[in-house]
Motif scaffolding. Structure first.
Motif, PDB file in Angstrom:
ATOM      1  N   TYR A 108      -3.519  14.121   2.371  1.00 63.11           N
ATOM      2  CA  TYR A 108      -2.230  14.682   1.927  1.00 63.11           C
ATOM      3  C   TYR A 108      -1.085  13.714   2.258  1.00 63.11           C
ATOM      4  O   TYR A 108      -0.241  13.407   1.417  1.00 63.11           O
ATOM      5  N   HIS A 109      -1.085  13.217   3.505  1.00 63.49           N
ATOM      6  CA  HIS A 109      -0.059  12.277   3.975  1.00 63.49           C
ATOM      7  C   HIS A 109      -0.067  10.999   3.126  1.00 63.49           C
ATOM      8  O   HIS A 109       0.980  10.553   2.643  1.00 63.49           O
ATOM      9  N   LEU A 110      -1.252  10.439   2.938  1.00 62.21           N
ATOM     10  CA  LEU A 110      -1.348   9.150   2.255  1.00 62.21           C
ATOM     11  C   LEU A 110      -1.038   9.244   0.761  1.00 62.21           C
ATOM     12  O   LEU A 110      -0.408   8.348   0.205  1.00 62.21           O
ATOM     13  N   ARG A 111      -1.459  10.319   0.114  1.00 60.55           N
ATOM     14  CA  ARG A 111      -1.156  10.466  -1.319  1.00 60.55           C
ATOM     15  C   ARG A 111       0.344  10.606  -1.552  1.00 60.55           C
ATOM     16  O   ARG A 111       0.853  10.237  -2.607  1.00 60.55           O
ATOM     17  N   GLY A 112       1.063  11.110  -0.544  1.00 62.03           N
ATOM     18  CA  GLY A 112       2.507  11.269  -0.679  1.00 62.03           C
ATOM     19  C   GLY A 112       3.297   9.974  -0.564  1.00 62.03           C
ATOM     20  O   GLY A 112       4.444   9.903  -1.009  1.00 62.03           O
ATOM     21  N   ILE A 113       2.688   8.946   0.040  1.00 63.42           N
ATOM     22  CA  ILE A 113       3.445   7.711   0.297  1.00 63.42           C
ATOM     23  C   ILE A 113       2.821   6.470  -0.350  1.00 63.42           C
ATOM     24  O   ILE A 113       3.431   5.403  -0.346  1.00 63.42           O
ATOM     25  N   LEU A 130       0.827  -1.214   0.000  1.00 67.56           N
ATOM     26  CA  LEU A 130       0.000   0.000   0.000  1.00 67.56           C
ATOM     27  C   LEU A 130       0.860   1.262   0.000  1.00 67.56           C
ATOM     28  O   LEU A 130       0.439   2.300  -0.506  1.00 67.56           O
ATOM     29  N   PHE A 131       2.055   1.175   0.599  1.00 71.84           N
ATOM     30  CA  PHE A 131       2.967   2.314   0.666  1.00 71.84           C
ATOM     31  C   PHE A 131       4.249   1.985  -0.095  1.00 71.84           C
ATOM     32  O   PHE A 131       4.685   0.829  -0.136  1.00 71.84           O
ATOM     33  N   ARG A 132       4.862   3.008  -0.670  1.00 75.84           N
ATOM     34  CA  ARG A 132       6.087   2.817  -1.451  1.00 75.84           C
ATOM     35  C   ARG A 132       7.216   2.281  -0.573  1.00 75.84           C
ATOM     36  O   ARG A 132       7.430   2.781   0.541  1.00 75.84           O
ATOM     37  N   LYS A 134      -1.918   0.714  -5.612  1.00 76.05           N
ATOM     38  CA  LYS A 134      -2.835  -0.085  -4.788  1.00 76.05           C
ATOM     39  C   LYS A 134      -3.295   0.722  -3.567  1.00 76.05           C
ATOM     40  O   LYS A 134      -4.472   0.677  -3.175  1.00 76.05           O
ATOM     41  N   GLY A 135      -2.368   1.466  -2.963  1.00 75.16           N
ATOM     42  CA  GLY A 135      -2.693   2.285  -1.802  1.00 75.16           C
ATOM     43  C   GLY A 135      -3.665   3.404  -2.144  1.00 75.16           C
ATOM     44  O   GLY A 135      -4.584   3.706  -1.365  1.00 75.16           O
ATOM     45  N   ILE A 136      -3.484   4.026  -3.311  1.00 73.74           N
ATOM     46  CA  ILE A 136      -4.388   5.095  -3.758  1.00 73.74           C
ATOM     47  C   ILE A 136      -5.801   4.539  -3.944  1.00 73.74           C
ATOM     48  O   ILE A 136      -6.789   5.197  -3.579  1.00 73.74           O
ATOM     49  N   GLN A 137      -5.890   3.325  -4.456  1.00 79.65           N
ATOM     50  CA  GLN A 137      -7.216   2.705  -4.637  1.00 79.65           C
ATOM     51  C   GLN A 137      -7.907   2.512  -3.280  1.00 79.65           C
ATOM     52  O   GLN A 137      -9.103   2.771  -3.135  1.00 79.65           O
ATOM     53  N   GLU A 138      -7.138   2.081  -2.283  1.00 77.21           N
ATOM     54  CA  GLU A 138      -7.697   1.911  -0.935  1.00 77.21           C
ATOM     55  C   GLU A 138      -8.069   3.271  -0.330  1.00 77.21           C
ATOM     56  O   GLU A 138      -9.095   3.403   0.342  1.00 77.21           O
ATOM     57  N   LEU A 139      -7.236   4.268  -0.573  1.00 81.81           N
ATOM     58  CA  LEU A 139      -7.525   5.624  -0.087  1.00 81.81           C
ATOM     59  C   LEU A 139      -8.834   6.137  -0.692  1.00 81.81           C
ATOM     60  O   LEU A 139      -9.685   6.684   0.026  1.00 81.81           O
ATOM     61  N   GLU A 140      -8.990   5.969  -2.001  1.00 81.00           N
ATOM     62  CA  GLU A 140     -10.215   6.431  -2.671  1.00 81.00           C
ATOM     63  C   GLU A 140     -11.446   5.729  -2.081  1.00 81.00           C
ATOM     64  O   GLU A 140     -12.509   6.344  -1.914  1.00 81.00           O
ATOM     65  N   LYS A 141     -11.271   4.469  -1.737  1.00 87.46           N
ATOM     66  CA  LYS A 141     -12.370   3.713  -1.116  1.00 87.46           C
ATOM     67  C   LYS A 141     -12.735   4.331   0.234  1.00 87.46           C
ATOM     68  O   LYS A 141     -13.918   4.516   0.549  1.00 87.46           O
ATOM     69  N   GLN A 142     -11.730   4.670   1.037  1.00 91.00           N
ATOM     70  CA  GLN A 142     -11.976   5.289   2.336  1.00 91.00           C
ATOM     71  C   GLN A 142     -12.626   6.663   2.188  1.00 91.00           C
ATOM     72  O   GLN A 142     -13.517   7.033   2.961  1.00 91.00           O
ATOM     73  N   LEU A 143     -12.192   7.419   1.195  1.00 90.16           N
ATOM     74  CA  LEU A 143     -12.748   8.765   0.971  1.00 90.16           C
ATOM     75  C   LEU A 143     -14.229   8.693   0.586  1.00 90.16           C
ATOM     76  O   LEU A 143     -15.033   9.537   0.988  1.00 90.16           O
ATOM     77  N   LYS A 144     -14.595   7.649  -0.178  1.00 94.00           N
ATOM     78  CA  LYS A 144     -15.996   7.471  -0.541  1.00 94.00           C
ATOM     79  C   LYS A 144     -16.828   7.087   0.673  1.00 94.00           C
ATOM     80  O   LYS A 144     -17.953   7.554   0.843  1.00 94.00           O
TER      81      LYS A 144
END
Length: 199
Positions: free
Chosen positions: A178-183, A134-136, A187-197
């Protein structure tokens, strides 16, 4: 009675601020004399110290409980945020900043304890996120955890982020994204988008 004083004081300090609430206000809210409060707490500074310690321990216990669920690290951060916001009632009075301004010794001690606790939690979250893809993998977990902690303190400064313009809930949501998009990885961005929804 001591527990009732602590409970009511915590509620009033978090809602109205450490500076604004007087011992008279607390006594009136409890329907007791000020002397009753002084039987348990030598002065307001002593009471503020006890309240901040109690709040810190409660929040640490809650975060530990969320961590034990071993959810994916992105969901975990959002769960922690929701728990803190619910308990601190959106921090409408900027209690941390008032604490820093009017009770600097208590703030300094609390900040040190918060840093030690958060540094360990966030580093573990980052390491788990890297393992799960999920993170780089190239991020420096120690540096990133320190940056995260510093940013969390920064958004609570009402001179930078006036509460009339930003709610604390919005600030935490913006900062977390901001924190999560930076790292995050793809796959992590997809999970982030899910949480944002979901929020």
């Amino acid at each position: 009675m001591r527990d009732k004083i602590l409970e009511k004081s915590t509620e009033m300090f978090l809602n109205l601020g450490f500076k604004s609430v007087t011992m008279d206000d607390i006594a009136a809210a409890l329907g007791v004399s000020k002397k009753t409060i002084y039987n348990h707490f030598s002065n307001k500074t002593d009471l503020v110290q006890e309240v901040t310690s109690t709040v810190f321990e409660f929040i640490c216990t809650g975060i530990d409980f969320i961590h034990e669920q071993q959810q994916n690290p992105i969901k975990e951060l959002y769960e922690v945020k929701r728990f803190i916001m619910h308990y601190l009632k959106d921090e409408k009075s900027s209690p941390q900043y008032q604490l820093q301004k009017y009770y600097p010794e208590i703030f300094s001690s609390l900040k040190h304890k918060q840093f030690e606790f958060m540094q360990e939690c966030i580093q573990e979250n980052l390491i788990r996120g890297i393992k799960q893809g999920l993170f780089r993998k190239e991020i420096d977990t120690d540096f990133t955890a320190r940056l995260y902690f510093n940013g969390m303190l920064g958004i609570k400064n009402p001179e930078l982020f006036p509460l009339q313009q930003f709610s604390m809930n919005d600030l935490m949501n913006y900062y977390l994204e901001y924190h999560l998009r930076g790292i995050a990885t793809v796959k992590g961005i997809q999970e982030l988008e899910k949480q944002l929804k979901e929020k």
